[in-house]
Design an enzyme around this catalytic site. Structure first.
Site, PDB file in Angstrom:
ATOM      1  N   LYS A 114      19.982  21.703  73.221  1.00 29.44           N
ATOM      2  CA  LYS A 114      21.279  21.078  74.450  1.00 29.44           C
ATOM      3  C   LYS A 114      20.838  19.681  74.176  1.00 29.44           C
ATOM      4  CE  LYS A 114      23.403  24.132  76.560  1.00 29.44           C
ATOM      5  NZ  LYS A 114      24.237  25.682  75.604  1.00 29.44           N
TER       6      LYS A 114
HETATM    7  P1  NAD Z   1      33.827  26.296  80.711  1.00 25.18           P
HETATM    8  O1  NAD Z   1      33.917  24.733  80.443  1.00 25.18           O
HETATM    9  O2  NAD Z   1      34.913  27.105  79.266  1.00 25.18           O
HETATM   10  O3  NAD Z   1      34.347  26.913  81.190  1.00 25.18           O
HETATM   11  C1  NAD Z   1      33.126  26.990  82.648  1.00 25.18           C
HETATM   12  C2  NAD Z   1      34.306  27.864  83.528  1.00 25.18           C
HETATM   13  O4  NAD Z   1      33.207  28.158  84.972  1.00 25.18           O
HETATM   14  C3  NAD Z   1      35.757  26.699  84.118  1.00 25.18           C
HETATM   15  O5  NAD Z   1      36.569  28.194  84.874  1.00 25.18           O
HETATM   16  C4  NAD Z   1      34.970  26.126  85.018  1.00 25.18           C
HETATM   17  O6  NAD Z   1      36.065  26.201  86.432  1.00 25.18           O
HETATM   18  C5  NAD Z   1      34.084  27.406  86.059  1.00 25.18           C
HETATM   19  N1  NAD Z   1      33.456  26.672  86.752  1.00 25.18           N
HETATM   20  C6  NAD Z   1      32.510  25.864  86.995  1.00 25.18           C
HETATM   21  N2  NAD Z   1      31.957  25.683  88.183  1.00 25.18           N
HETATM   22  C7  NAD Z   1      31.946  26.714  88.936  1.00 25.18           C
HETATM   23  C8  NAD Z   1      31.816  27.084  90.177  1.00 25.18           C
HETATM   24  N3  NAD Z   1      30.893  26.422  90.577  1.00 25.18           N
HETATM   25  N4  NAD Z   1      32.049  28.476  90.189  1.00 25.18           N
HETATM   26  C9  NAD Z   1      32.742  28.924  89.721  1.00 25.18           C
HETATM   27  N5  NAD Z   1      33.299  28.955  88.254  1.00 25.18           N
HETATM   28  C10 NAD Z   1      32.840  27.527  88.106  1.00 25.18           C
HETATM   29  O7  NAD Z   1      32.410  26.856  79.855  1.00 25.18           O
HETATM   30  P2  NAD Z   1      31.563  27.462  78.434  1.00 25.18           P
HETATM   31  O8  NAD Z   1      31.825  27.355  77.516  1.00 25.18           O
HETATM   32  O9  NAD Z   1      32.810  28.745  79.140  1.00 25.18           O
HETATM   33  O10 NAD Z   1      30.448  28.053  79.471  1.00 25.18           O
HETATM   34  C11 NAD Z   1      30.165  29.160  80.739  1.00 25.18           C
HETATM   35  C12 NAD Z   1      28.997  29.279  80.168  1.00 25.18           C
HETATM   36  O11 NAD Z   1      28.540  30.160  79.620  1.00 25.18           O
HETATM   37  C13 NAD Z   1      27.943  28.578  80.430  1.00 25.18           C
HETATM   38  O12 NAD Z   1      26.789  28.433  81.287  1.00 25.18           O
HETATM   39  C14 NAD Z   1      27.223  28.353  79.354  1.00 25.18           C
HETATM   40  O13 NAD Z   1      26.039  27.295  78.863  1.00 25.18           O
HETATM   41  C15 NAD Z   1      27.561  29.602  77.941  1.00 25.18           C
HETATM   42  N6  NAD Z   1      27.703  29.703  77.425  1.00 25.18           N
HETATM   43  C16 NAD Z   1      29.076  28.978  76.822  1.00 25.18           C
HETATM   44  C17 NAD Z   1      28.555  29.743  74.926  1.00 25.18           C
HETATM   45  C18 NAD Z   1      29.963  28.696  74.513  1.00 25.18           C
HETATM   46  O14 NAD Z   1      30.008  28.963  73.209  1.00 25.18           O
HETATM   47  N7  NAD Z   1      31.110  27.925  75.353  1.00 25.18           N
HETATM   48  C19 NAD Z   1      27.940  29.909  74.337  1.00 25.18           C
HETATM   49  C20 NAD Z   1      26.391  30.749  75.669  1.00 25.18           C
HETATM   50  C21 NAD Z   1      26.882  30.229  76.865  1.00 25.18           C
END
Ligand code: NAD
Length: 425
Positions: A114
């Protein structure tokens, strides 16, 4: 020159300790020997870089970033890159370890890694973001490569950021094109059809499997989604299209709630125009904290870690928590949810769709193949369905909950790689 303050690694709670606690619970279940515990509860490589970036006004800021490889027994390390003001090395270590278990649960030939930069990217221009990305890529170039460590998007990074990483890596190699060095890149540059939606889509496949197993009517589920980014917005949209009632969604600025169901396409459009879902007129405002406690069947935390904690776990009303986010539930909250009969689809399984299609993208890149979106989604569906059955079987075999079962399945696999490869020299 502006120097960013050092990362707050002493903050409570320490998320890496949580990751190790989850590991130890599963290690106890299978009686993992002490030597293997020491190996698997430690990150293999931890790189911290401090680097300057010239801003548009001519000033210079120094940023701190990390790239951590937890384990590379099964293959190159794989894991996203996060841009967020709260990034710490402990967080990156936890996320890297979870990547190892995630790849193990769904049987991918990868270890876990990561990366993260401590920055609020919303305060940067596109030019500054590109400069930061290229310099960070250069700084971690001693680790990344198509056969050593392959980044992907995470919070606040996207296909454009992946394109800059790929281009910078290629320039370092004398101007080559190496699509397999990152995944989640634009389709134009060798990205895979279906990768952008894969995390959210995989999470929905996981929910559908659980609904089948636990006798819930998938198409009539009432769902609340915290986080309306890549993972959360996609999961909300697909569930809305499947006929589920998405009663609430939120982003970092707050949420919107409608017990009759939100029109997710309209929410999406509102977010595009106003940069938040909070002011959506088709719902009542709801805070991120209150969203977690709403009356619903399925809660999808899809934002950041540490959202379901000791203080609010007792008030979670959902029957099923599908962790699209990494680490949204602390171990203490885990125990409370289990005691209350809440089923948890753990992050290392529920959000594994992203890395699964990243693997498909990597394979396509290495072989210069192009798969259709249907092919990708079908293969993803099979991986999520088969993995659900496998984890559920382990849960029954050892009489443990799904998180521990997923960990057991993965640890057994990763430990086997370590044993067969032996210790060098
Ligand atoms: P992103 O940046 O696309 O979206 C994150 C979202 O969370 C945004 O809408 C943001 O406004 C919101 N956010 C941030 N802080 C917040 C809070 N305190 N309360 C509520 N909402 C909040 O990110 P993403 O890629 O969708 O990732 C989100 C989660 O999914 C993370 O934990 C990430 O590690 C996990 N994840 C993502 C992927 C991927 O392929 N993108 C894969 C596996 C896991």
């Amino acid at each position: 020159m502006v120097v960013e303050s050092p990362a707050r690694d002493s903050r409570e709670p320490n998320i890496f300790d949580y990751a190790v606690e989850q590991f130890n619970i599963a290690a106890d279940v299978i009686g993992l020997d002490e030597d293997m515990r020491r190996i698997l509860s430690t990150c293999k490589r931890e790189l911290t870089v401090n680097f300057p970036v010239e801003m548009d006004d001519g000033s210079v800021q120094v940023f701190t970033g990390h790239r951590v490889q937890h384990n590379v027994g099964a293959g190159p390390s794989k894991g996203g890159i996060r841009y967020h003001p709260d990034v710490t090395v402990e967080e990156v270590k936890a996320l890297a370890m979870w990547m190892t278990w995630k790849c193990g649960v769904v049987g991918l030939p990868y270890g876990g890694g990561k990366g993260g930069v401590r920055v609020n990217p919303k305060m940067l221009s596109q030019n500054e973001l590109q400069n930061l990305t290229r310099r960070y890529t250069s700084e971690i170039s001693i680790l990344i490569g198509p056969h050593s460590d392959i980044p992907a998007p995470d919070v606040n990074t996207n296909p454009q950021v992946m394109a800059w990483i790929m281009d910078t890596y290629g320039m370092h190699q004398g101007g080559i094109v190496e699509p397999a060095v990152v995944t989640g890149k634009p389709i134009l540059l060798g990205g895979s059809a279906g990768r952008f939606e894969a995390t959210g889509r995989g999470c929905v496949y996981a929910i559908a499997e659980a609904a089948k197993k636990y006798g819930m009517d998938f198409h009539n589920l009432r769902v609340a989604v915290q986080g309306f980014g890549n993972a959360g917005a996609t999961a909300a949209r697909i569930m809305h299209e499947e006929g589920c009632r998405v009663v609430a969604v939120s982003d970092s600025r707050g949420g919107t709630y409608n017990p009759n169901g939100l029109d997710i396409h309209a929410v999406d459009e509102h977010k595009r125009l106003s940069d938040t879902v909070a002011s959506f007129s088709g719902g009542e405002p709801v805070s991120n904290a209150d969203l977690l406690e709403l009356d619903c069947d399925v809660l999808v935390p899809a934002a950041l870690e540490g959202q379901i904690v000791r203080d609010n776990a007792d008030r979670i009303k959902a029957k099923l928590v599908a962790e699209a986010a990494n680490g949204p539930t602390t171990p203490e909250a885990d125990r409370i949810l289990h005691d209350n009969g809440v089923i948890i689809l753990p992050d290392i399984y529920a959000n594994a769709g992203g890395v699964t299609v990243s693997y498909f993208e990597w394979v396509q890149g290495l072989q210069s193949f192009i798969w259709t979106e249907n092919e990708v989604n079908e293969r993803l569906h099979k991986v999520m369905a088969d993995s659900f059955e496998a984890v559920h079987t382990v849960a029954q075999q050892y009489q443990v909950h799904m998180r521990t079962a997923a960990m057991v399945r993965s640890i057994q696999r990763v430990a086997e790689f370590a044993k067969v490869r032996g210790i060098y020299p």
